[in-house]
Scaffold this motif. Structure first.
Motif, PDB file in Angstrom:
ATOM      1  N   LYS A  55       0.837  -1.206   0.000  1.00 36.08           N
ATOM      2  CA  LYS A  55       0.000   0.000   0.000  1.00 36.08           C
ATOM      3  C   LYS A  55       0.871   1.255   0.000  1.00 36.08           C
ATOM      4  CE  LYS A  55      -3.722  -2.210   2.599  1.00 36.08           C
ATOM      5  NZ  LYS A  55      -4.322  -2.335   3.929  1.00 36.08           N
ATOM      6  N   ASP A  56       0.290   2.346  -0.473  1.00 37.66           N
ATOM      7  CA  ASP A  56       0.994   3.623  -0.488  1.00 37.66           C
ATOM      8  C   ASP A  56       1.376   4.035   0.938  1.00 37.66           C
ATOM      9  OD1 ASP A  56       1.952   6.036  -1.691  1.00 37.66           O
ATOM     10  OD2 ASP A  56       0.199   7.050  -0.873  1.00 37.66           O
ATOM     11  N   TRP A 119       7.258   3.204   0.466  1.00 34.21           N
ATOM     12  CA  TRP A 119       6.809   3.200  -0.923  1.00 34.21           C
ATOM     13  C   TRP A 119       5.852   4.368  -1.181  1.00 34.21           C
ATOM     14  CZ3 TRP A 119       7.311   2.499  -5.712  1.00 34.21           C
ATOM     15  CH2 TRP A 119       6.272   2.201  -6.608  1.00 34.21           C
ATOM     16  N   ASP A 120       6.234   5.219  -2.162  1.00 32.61           N
ATOM     17  CA  ASP A 120       5.375   6.321  -2.608  1.00 32.61           C
ATOM     18  C   ASP A 120       4.797   5.920  -3.956  1.00 32.61           C
ATOM     19  OD1 ASP A 120       4.314   8.636  -3.773  1.00 32.61           O
ATOM     20  OD2 ASP A 120       5.685   9.943  -2.660  1.00 32.61           O
ATOM     21  N   GLN A 121       3.507   5.541  -3.949  1.00 36.15           N
ATOM     22  CA  GLN A 121       2.874   4.984  -5.142  1.00 36.15           C
ATOM     23  C   GLN A 121       2.770   6.012  -6.274  1.00 36.15           C
ATOM     24  OE1 GLN A 121      -0.920   3.251  -4.153  1.00 36.15           O
ATOM     25  NE2 GLN A 121      -0.423   1.389  -5.250  1.00 36.15           N
ATOM     26  N   ASN A 122       2.437   7.257  -5.934  1.00 37.55           N
ATOM     27  CA  ASN A 122       2.263   8.291  -6.959  1.00 37.55           C
ATOM     28  C   ASN A 122       3.563   8.599  -7.690  1.00 37.55           C
ATOM     29  OD1 ASN A 122      -0.461   8.552  -6.336  1.00 37.55           O
ATOM     30  ND2 ASN A 122      -0.035  10.067  -4.724  1.00 37.55           N
TER      31      ASN A 122
END
Length: 684
Positions: A55-56, A119-122
């Motif tokens: 997940k972000d 974790w940075d999803q964008n």
């Protein structure tokens, strides 16, 4: 553990210098046994994951291949940002290291790498906290790494390395402490394996099996200690046997200015039964705020005096001592019972008179603060000790008062309703009586939560209640301004409300006022000469003004649930409808949940249960001297089912006739001997 590991100094572990040994002592680690029982409070997960499942904002470990030459940016004094592109599965992401420019030469395109970070999803970016190269051999990848409570010169890596060394040197000496009858019944792994896996869990399944074993052991041993102590002391007929008959008690109860509830009558019967036994009573009386515990204590004190003994009531504050003193004096004066007040602010002459009166038996009941436990306080015949809001006193303070008599009966009162979870652990050596009803005529308190911008409406509410002849409390978290906490403070608010209500009397009460001023402020409020009282939490416990119907709590999010409920309980003590207004702008989810709980229920036991869920048992009483056990692995809320099972197992085991003879219980006998349960001073 057996004495062997308890007798080996931690210095004997390879790599522990004399200096490091001293630093470990600060953590309470003296021996190898202490170190092996110093369990991690969580684990860092270095197991490789699929990014599609992450997940972000989550922390994760991924493996990939470096696809670009690293870029280094320097900024500020000695700060840097290092980044490169990494191919993970079918995704190209950016890996970023802060202040790790020494890695630049190792980040060569085409090289395999394992990275752990947020974790940075964008942005498709990982902010790296740990990185390893498989071609160098991996140390952490694929593992759960223990995280210990460390500080000073003791680092995380040093603690991990030292505990690993201790396991290598002494792991084979870790003995079993639980008997086979329990390990087989619950299919628990051996202690040696459990300790190993607590520090070095190969995977989550092994870690869970180790925790399950250690949680049960910890809770079982604690309960065994309580039940063995109880079995030892219960059989001793060396307490005070009170002889007051039922008719004398009934006559006193009939003379009270109000009718007792069924709950109060039931509790009085339980207490009187205990007081007539030859062993020392140790009973906890719990009841919601305003449920009428004081009158129950008064009946018990009356019984003690009528049996030819003296009584002592110890409370946490002088305000409460003075109030209880007045209440008891009113109840007992028709019977010629002598009451005295002993607090730290008494003049020397009056204090000497009271001490002489207690020693000669001229004073029947003394009400006081911790001044009661000073060395020069002696009783002719102390038969009953009552402590109010007992969690405010340390275990030692309570036991000192007890020792001023020959095993007097002990009645402990609390208006912090204790969930059964805590009652059977912290007070496992006590019998528990509970008052569940409100006195007749008491109405539920209506509670509202408002934001700070609605303060004008709150002031209007105060004026309305005062206009109808009622009074209001306004509570603040701090006395004076603080740079650290942006909170409304009592002194400033007092000035503001004096300006807002120029025609009303606005009082101020806080802990730094001299005792004589506090008494005068409370007297004026009690006699309705003051309309509004600005106060800190000094009024939290026991203050009783039936005409006060409005409780305003400023910055309510800064108080715990149980404390909010205690404060709310200062109103609703008369026949009029009462209100509690929480003024709060909580930023945290927990703060918002507290406000919701307070507006949803005024049942103290429900509030206590929710408080335990939100804060955990360690903070439940807001004090380290509560007598609550601090477990290393177990969590009293999460592991409640195990706690109840362990309690039942321990209770059953100590009642077995051959418990002290059976060789398969030898390790338990040694544990109880080490814990010194036979010295009679272990538990309060």
């Amino acid at each position: 553990m057996t004495t062997a590991l308890h007798e080996i100094a931690v210095r004997q572990i390879k790599g522990v210098s004399a200096q490091k040994e001293q630093e470990l002592h600060a953590f309470g680690i003296q021996t190898v046994a202490d170190l092996l029982d110093y369990f991690p409070f969580r684990y860092e997960d270095y197991r490789v994951r699929d990014l599609a499942e992450v997940k972000d904002g989550e922390k994760a470990t991924v493996q990939g291949k470096i696809m670009s030459t690293p870029s280094l940016q320097r900024y500020g004094r000695g700060k840097s940002r290092l980044s490169c592109r990494v191919a993970v599965d079918h995704m190209l992401l950016t890996a970023v290291w802060f202040n790790r420019n020494f890695l630049q030469s190792q980040l060569t395109p085409g090289r395999e790498i394992t990275i752990t970070g947020k974790w940075d999803q964008n942005r498709r970016q990982v902010t790296v906290t740990d990185s390893e190269f498989p071609d160098k051999g991996t140390a952490k990848t694929g593992t759960l790494q223990p995280v210990y409570s460390v500080g000073g010169a003791i680092t995380q890596s040093w603690m991990r390395k030292t505990i690993k060394q201790a396991l290598e040197q002494y792991g084979s000496m870790i003995p079993e402490v639980l008997p086979y009858v329990l390990t087989s019944k619950y299919q628990l792994i051996p202690r040696r394996e459990a300790v190993m896996r607590m520090h070095l869990p190969g995977d989550a399944v092994e870690g869970q099996a180790a925790r399950r074993r250690m949680v049960y052991e910890e809770l079982f041993l604690f309960q065994l200690k309580l039940h063995a102590f109880r079995a030892q002391t219960r059989g001793k007929a060396d307490g005070v046997t009170h002889t007051t008959d039922n008719e004398t008690i009934r006559s006193f109860v009939k003379g009270l200015p109000f009718e007792l509830t069924e709950s109060q009558k039931k509790v009085i019967n339980e207490i009187m039964y205990d007081m007539r036994q030859p062993y020392s009573m140790n009973r906890l009386l719990q009841g919601d705020v305003g449920s009428g515990k004081t009158v129950v204590a008064a009946v018990a004190l009356y019984a003690a005096v009528k049996s030819g003994h003296q009584g002592a009531l110890m409370v946490p504050t002088e305000i409460l001592a003075e109030q209880h003193g007045r209440t008891l004096d009113k109840l007992f004066s028709p019977y010629g019972i002598q009451i005295a007040l002993l607090t730290g602010s008494l003049g020397e002459r009056r204090r000497r008179e009271i001490l002489a009166g207690l020693q000669m038996g001229l004073i029947d009941i003394v009400v006081g603060t911790h001044a009661l436990i000073q060395e020069d306080v002696f009783f002719r015949s102390l038969g009953l000790v009552v402590t109010d809001e007992q969690h405010r006193f340390g275990v030692n303070q309570r036991s000192i008062l007890r020792r001023k008599g020959m095993n007097p009966d002990v009645l402990t009162m609390t208006a912090t309703p204790i969930p059964r979870t805590l009652a059977i652990t912290a007070f496992g050596d006590m019998d528990v009586s509970t008052i569940k009803e409100r006195p007749q005529g008491r109405k539920p308190i209506k509670t509202y939560w408002v934001k700070h911008e609605m303060l004008d409406r709150v002031l209007g509410f105060i004026r309305r209640e005062v206009g109808e002849g009622r009074q209001a409390y306004v509570i603040c978290p701090l006395i004076e301004e603080s740079d650290k906490l942006d909170v409304q403070n009592a002194i400033d608010l007092h000035i503001q409300l004096q300006q807002a209500f120029p025609d009303l009397k606005v009082g101020l009460l806080h802990g730094r006022l001299p005792a004589s001023e506090k008494e005068e402020v409370m007297r004026l409020f009690s006699e309705a000469e003051t309309h509004v009282l600005i106060a800190t939490t000094v009024i939290e416990v026991g203050v009783d003004v039936p005409n006060a119907t409005l409780m305003i709590i400023m910055d309510a999010e800064r108080f715990g649930l149980s404390q909010l409920h205690q404060l709310r309980g200062r109103v609703g003590r008369g026949g009029h409808q009462s209100f509690c207004v929480l003024v709060a702008d909580p930023k945290s989810e927990t703060g918002r949940e507290r406000m919701q709980v307070m507006t949803e229920t005024d049942d103290g036991f429900e509030v206590a249960r929710r408080d335990l869920e939100l804060r955990g048992p360690g903070d439940f009483f807001g004090t380290k001297q509560s007598g609550l056990p601090e477990f290393k692995v177990a969590d009293m809320a999460a592991d409640f089912a195990v706690l109840e099972t362990a309690r039942d197992d321990a209770a059953e085991m100590v009642t077995q006739p051959d418990f002290w003879e059976r060789p398969d219980y030898t390790a338990l006998h040694q544990y109880l001997m080490r814990e010194q349960i036979f010295q009679g001073e272990l538990l309060d």
